[in-house]
Design a protein around this motif. Sequence first.
Motif, PDB file in Angstrom:
ATOM      1  N   ASN A   1       0.959  -1.157   0.041  1.00 40.92           N
ATOM      2  CA  ASN A   1       0.144   0.088   0.030  1.00 40.92           C
ATOM      3  C   ASN A   1       0.948   1.203   0.227  1.00 40.92           C
ATOM      4  N   ASP A   2       1.180   1.842  -1.315  1.00 43.53           N
ATOM      5  CA  ASP A   2       2.163   2.643  -1.211  1.00 43.53           C
ATOM      6  C   ASP A   2       1.876   3.640  -2.430  1.00 43.53           C
ATOM      7  N   SER A   3       2.545   4.623  -2.872  1.00 42.12           N
ATOM      8  CA  SER A   3       2.701   5.780  -3.865  1.00 42.12           C
ATOM      9  C   SER A   3       3.457   5.078  -5.040  1.00 42.12           C
ATOM     10  N   ILE A   4       2.778   5.381  -6.160  1.00 41.86           N
ATOM     11  CA  ILE A   4       3.646   5.195  -7.352  1.00 41.86           C
ATOM     12  C   ILE A   4       3.583   6.241  -8.478  1.00 41.86           C
ATOM     13  N   ILE A   5       4.503   6.391  -9.494  1.00 43.27           N
ATOM     14  CA  ILE A   5       4.387   7.587 -10.372  1.00 43.27           C
ATOM     15  C   ILE A   5       4.096   6.826 -11.470  1.00 43.27           C
ATOM     16  N   ARG A   6       2.941   7.378 -12.360  1.00 45.98           N
ATOM     17  CA  ARG A   6       2.680   7.034 -13.756  1.00 45.98           C
ATOM     18  C   ARG A   6       2.751   8.218 -14.784  1.00 45.98           C
ATOM     19  N   LEU A   7       3.393   7.760 -15.909  1.00 39.01           N
ATOM     20  CA  LEU A   7       3.311   8.698 -17.080  1.00 39.01           C
ATOM     21  C   LEU A   7       1.948   8.108 -18.068  1.00 39.01           C
ATOM     22  N   ARG A   8       1.421   9.111 -18.591  1.00 40.75           N
ATOM     23  CA  ARG A   8       0.200   8.979 -19.386  1.00 40.75           C
ATOM     24  C   ARG A   8       0.222   9.611 -20.658  1.00 40.75           C
TER      25      ARG A   8
ATOM     26  N   PRO B   1      -7.495  10.630 -28.828  1.00 42.84           N
ATOM     27  CA  PRO B   1      -8.456   9.894 -29.344  1.00 42.84           C
ATOM     28  C   PRO B   1      -8.384   8.424 -29.967  1.00 42.84           C
ATOM     29  N   GLY B   2      -8.909   7.358 -29.192  1.00 48.61           N
ATOM     30  CA  GLY B   2      -8.751   6.222 -29.764  1.00 48.61           C
ATOM     31  C   GLY B   2      -7.670   5.256 -29.083  1.00 48.61           C
ATOM     32  N   LEU B   3      -6.792   5.967 -28.215  1.00 43.88           N
ATOM     33  CA  LEU B   3      -5.617   5.452 -27.718  1.00 43.88           C
ATOM     34  C   LEU B   3      -5.234   5.798 -26.337  1.00 43.88           C
ATOM     35  N   ASP B   4      -5.125   4.906 -25.450  1.00 47.34           N
ATOM     36  CA  ASP B   4      -4.361   5.399 -24.112  1.00 47.34           C
ATOM     37  C   ASP B   4      -3.187   4.582 -23.972  1.00 47.34           C
ATOM     38  N   LEU B   5      -2.233   5.151 -23.370  1.00 51.48           N
ATOM     39  CA  LEU B   5      -1.050   4.372 -23.079  1.00 51.48           C
ATOM     40  C   LEU B   5      -0.488   4.990 -21.537  1.00 51.48           C
ATOM     41  N   SER B   6      -0.106   3.848 -20.622  1.00 52.11           N
ATOM     42  CA  SER B   6       0.597   4.629 -19.367  1.00 52.11           C
ATOM     43  C   SER B   6       1.572   3.547 -19.107  1.00 52.11           C
ATOM     44  N   PHE B   7       2.650   4.332 -18.291  1.00 46.13           N
ATOM     45  CA  PHE B   7       3.710   3.497 -17.734  1.00 46.13           C
ATOM     46  C   PHE B   7       3.717   3.948 -16.270  1.00 46.13           C
ATOM     47  N   ALA B   8       3.995   2.775 -15.269  1.00 46.42           N
ATOM     48  CA  ALA B   8       3.939   3.372 -14.069  1.00 46.42           C
ATOM     49  C   ALA B   8       5.182   2.413 -13.306  1.00 46.42           C
ATOM     50  N   ILE B   9       5.751   3.182 -12.471  1.00 46.77           N
ATOM     51  CA  ILE B   9       7.009   2.464 -11.498  1.00 46.77           C
ATOM     52  C   ILE B   9       6.551   2.775 -10.277  1.00 46.77           C
ATOM     53  N   GLY B  10       7.219   2.090  -9.142  1.00 48.17           N
ATOM     54  CA  GLY B  10       7.170   2.221  -7.713  1.00 48.17           C
ATOM     55  C   GLY B  10       8.567   1.688  -7.223  1.00 48.17           C
ATOM     56  N   GLY B  11       8.911   2.232  -6.163  1.00 43.18           N
ATOM     57  CA  GLY B  11      10.221   1.686  -5.518  1.00 43.18           C
ATOM     58  C   GLY B  11      10.650   2.659  -4.662  1.00 43.18           C
ATOM     59  N   THR B  12      11.880   2.423  -4.428  1.00 44.63           N
ATOM     60  CA  THR B  12      12.435   3.390  -3.168  1.00 44.63           C
ATOM     61  C   THR B  12      12.279   4.772  -3.683  1.00 44.63           C
ATOM     62  N   LEU B  13      12.253   5.288  -4.754  1.00 50.30           N
ATOM     63  CA  LEU B  13      12.128   6.877  -4.975  1.00 50.30           C
ATOM     64  C   LEU B  13      10.868   7.023  -4.676  1.00 50.30           C
TER      65      LEU B  13
END
Length: 246
Positions: free
Chosen positions: A74-81, A85-97
């Motif tokens: 149960n923690d915080s992560i960072i996601r780039l989005r 129109p028609g396409l959604d992409l995302s990348f998320a990471i979580g760790g010490t930072l």
Amino acid sequence: MKYYLKFLFTAILTGTIFILLPISSQAQMFSISDDEPGRREGIYFYTMIGASWELADFSYQGEGISDRERVDFNDSIIRLRLDSPGLDLSFAIGGTLTGMDDASFLNLNGRLYNGFPIARAQNFLLMLPLQITSDLKQIRKNQSNAEFLQSSLSIGTGLSTIFNLGDAVTLDIRSTPNYGFSFSQGSLFGGNLFKFDGKALLHINNLFGSNALTLGYYFDYNRYRIEGDLNDYDYTSHSITIGYAF
């Protein structure tokens, strides 16, 4: 390696299916103001690039495994989005930072969707979205070999709307339940996945010429029920997003 090739094959298959469908939401409905050239008016489908601070909860729902084998967090992560129109992409990471001391988190998500208009007016559009989502999620415990590694493919529909609150603000809201399958390394069909997600984006129009500042909230719930108890987890997240829309 075979696992990642399988995930890539799934993504390619997903894309091929949607190539056969017209992405009707790519038709952008807007007009240019005569008084201020370059200002957008009417309904407009933005492309948004943004970053999210995400509060995530990953909780074990099965029985019969030890705490050492579990990868709850149960923690915080960072996601780039990237929402377009028609396409959604995302990348998320979580760790010490990001404040995760006991585990690391990685998530790749891609969605293809088509919005079918139900009702429309000059400053309002209600749609029925049809969407296919491909997702890769990996969680590893730092002090053990415990790992959750699942790739999934799901299909869903719900409701979405875009409407203008005057000329300055546009609201973009979508809510969709999804159902599909999830598989792990070495198996094709490991179990089922129920997914419910939604978003509410507020675009402050024409803040950067004809482009906008976006403030948003995303909700995501995933229920994994995989053969056996080892990978039976629920994932719930709440994201606050800031982005640039054009």
